[in-house]
Design a protein around this motif. Structure first.
Motif, PDB file in Angstrom:
ATOM      1  N   SER A  11      35.620  56.907   5.911  1.00 43.02           N
ATOM      2  CA  SER A  11      36.473  57.909   6.044  1.00 43.02           C
ATOM      3  C   SER A  11      36.111  59.285   5.236  1.00 43.02           C
ATOM      4  O   SER A  11      35.284  59.406   4.719  1.00 43.02           O
ATOM      5  N   ARG A  12      36.665  60.451   5.890  1.00 42.12           N
ATOM      6  CA  ARG A  12      36.333  61.575   5.428  1.00 42.12           C
ATOM      7  C   ARG A  12      37.141  61.539   4.130  1.00 42.12           C
ATOM      8  O   ARG A  12      38.197  61.208   3.766  1.00 42.12           O
ATOM      9  N   ALA A  13      36.420  62.095   2.966  1.00 37.97           N
ATOM     10  CA  ALA A  13      37.028  62.442   1.889  1.00 37.97           C
ATOM     11  C   ALA A  13      38.264  63.188   1.613  1.00 37.97           C
ATOM     12  O   ALA A  13      39.135  62.957   1.089  1.00 37.97           O
ATOM     13  N   LEU A  69      31.302  61.394   4.713  1.00 42.24           N
ATOM     14  CA  LEU A  69      32.070  60.424   4.899  1.00 42.24           C
ATOM     15  C   LEU A  69      32.085  59.557   3.663  1.00 42.24           C
ATOM     16  O   LEU A  69      30.992  59.429   2.914  1.00 42.24           O
ATOM     17  N   VAL A  70      33.027  58.884   3.277  1.00 43.43           N
ATOM     18  CA  VAL A  70      32.899  57.867   2.140  1.00 43.43           C
ATOM     19  C   VAL A  70      32.761  56.710   2.742  1.00 43.43           C
ATOM     20  O   VAL A  70      33.703  56.192   3.608  1.00 43.43           O
ATOM     21  N   ASP A 105      26.560  62.014   5.456  1.00 43.31           N
ATOM     22  CA  ASP A 105      27.027  62.957   6.366  1.00 43.31           C
ATOM     23  C   ASP A 105      27.824  62.666   7.416  1.00 43.31           C
ATOM     24  O   ASP A 105      27.537  61.597   7.976  1.00 43.31           O
ATOM     25  N   ASP A 106      28.800  63.516   7.653  1.00 42.53           N
ATOM     26  CA  ASP A 106      29.765  63.025   8.820  1.00 42.53           C
ATOM     27  C   ASP A 106      28.961  63.864  10.035  1.00 42.53           C
ATOM     28  O   ASP A 106      28.893  65.227  10.026  1.00 42.53           O
ATOM     29  N   THR A 107      28.736  63.202  10.975  1.00 41.46           N
ATOM     30  CA  THR A 107      27.944  63.460  12.009  1.00 41.46           C
ATOM     31  C   THR A 107      28.831  64.439  13.130  1.00 41.46           C
ATOM     32  O   THR A 107      28.294  65.124  13.926  1.00 41.46           O
TER      33      THR A 107
END
Length: 163
Positions: free
Chosen positions: A64-66, A106-107, A97-99
């Motif tokens: 999930s995104r922080a 991302l966590v 990294d969030d692509t």
């Protein structure tokens, strides 16, 4: 004189029909969460805290995104960042990294994080089986269904600005 005639009758640690629904939900949830945390401690995850659960519960299986974790946990981005850093230092999560967004990350769960979530799921199922014995499986199912309906109503009202 109290601002409301029922105010002197409200007890902060007991439930009765005078207490609002929110207090019922919070107190039961708090006991539920503490039972899960106690079980995790007995299972060897004794470094976890209630604050850690606030973060872990909002990380999806694929990460999930922080910023989303912070929003769902009701925390500032900075507060969630500190909590995530602590979980990362103890090996429960990692940052990737969030692509989809080069500015975000991302966590994700590590193997240790996946293991603790697996144990928590088992503990939650055990607690829910006990609840089903206490109130009956149908009542427990109906209660979950009613709560989903209430949440959906809040989400619709928030989205259309009537909340």
């Amino acid at each position: 004189m109290a601002a409301h005639p029922d105010l002197p009758k409200l007890l902060v640690d007991q439930l009765d029909d005078l207490q609002p629904l929110g207090r019922h939900l919070i107190l039961v949830f708090r006991e539920f969460e503490l039972e899960v945390l106690d079980a995790l401690h007995r299972e060897g995850y004794d470094d976890l805290t209630e604050s850690d659960l606030e973060i872990l519960r909002f990380i999806g299986p694929a990460g999930s995104r922080a910023v989303d974790v912070a929003r769902l946990a009701g925390m500032t981005k900075q507060g969630a960042g500190k909590a995530i850093s602590s979980l990362e230092a103890r090996g429960y999560v990692a940052r990737r990294d969030d692509t989809r967004d080069s500015r975000a990350w991302l966590v994700v769960f590590t193997r240790k994080g996946e293991a603790v979530i697996g144990r928590a799921i088992d503990d939650i199922r055990r607690i829910e089986r006990r609840y089903a014995r206490l109130v009956g499986p149908k009542r427990l199912h109906d209660m979950k269904q009613a709560l989903r309906r209430l949440l959906a109503d809040h989400q619709v009202r928030k989205a259309d600005g009537t909340a």
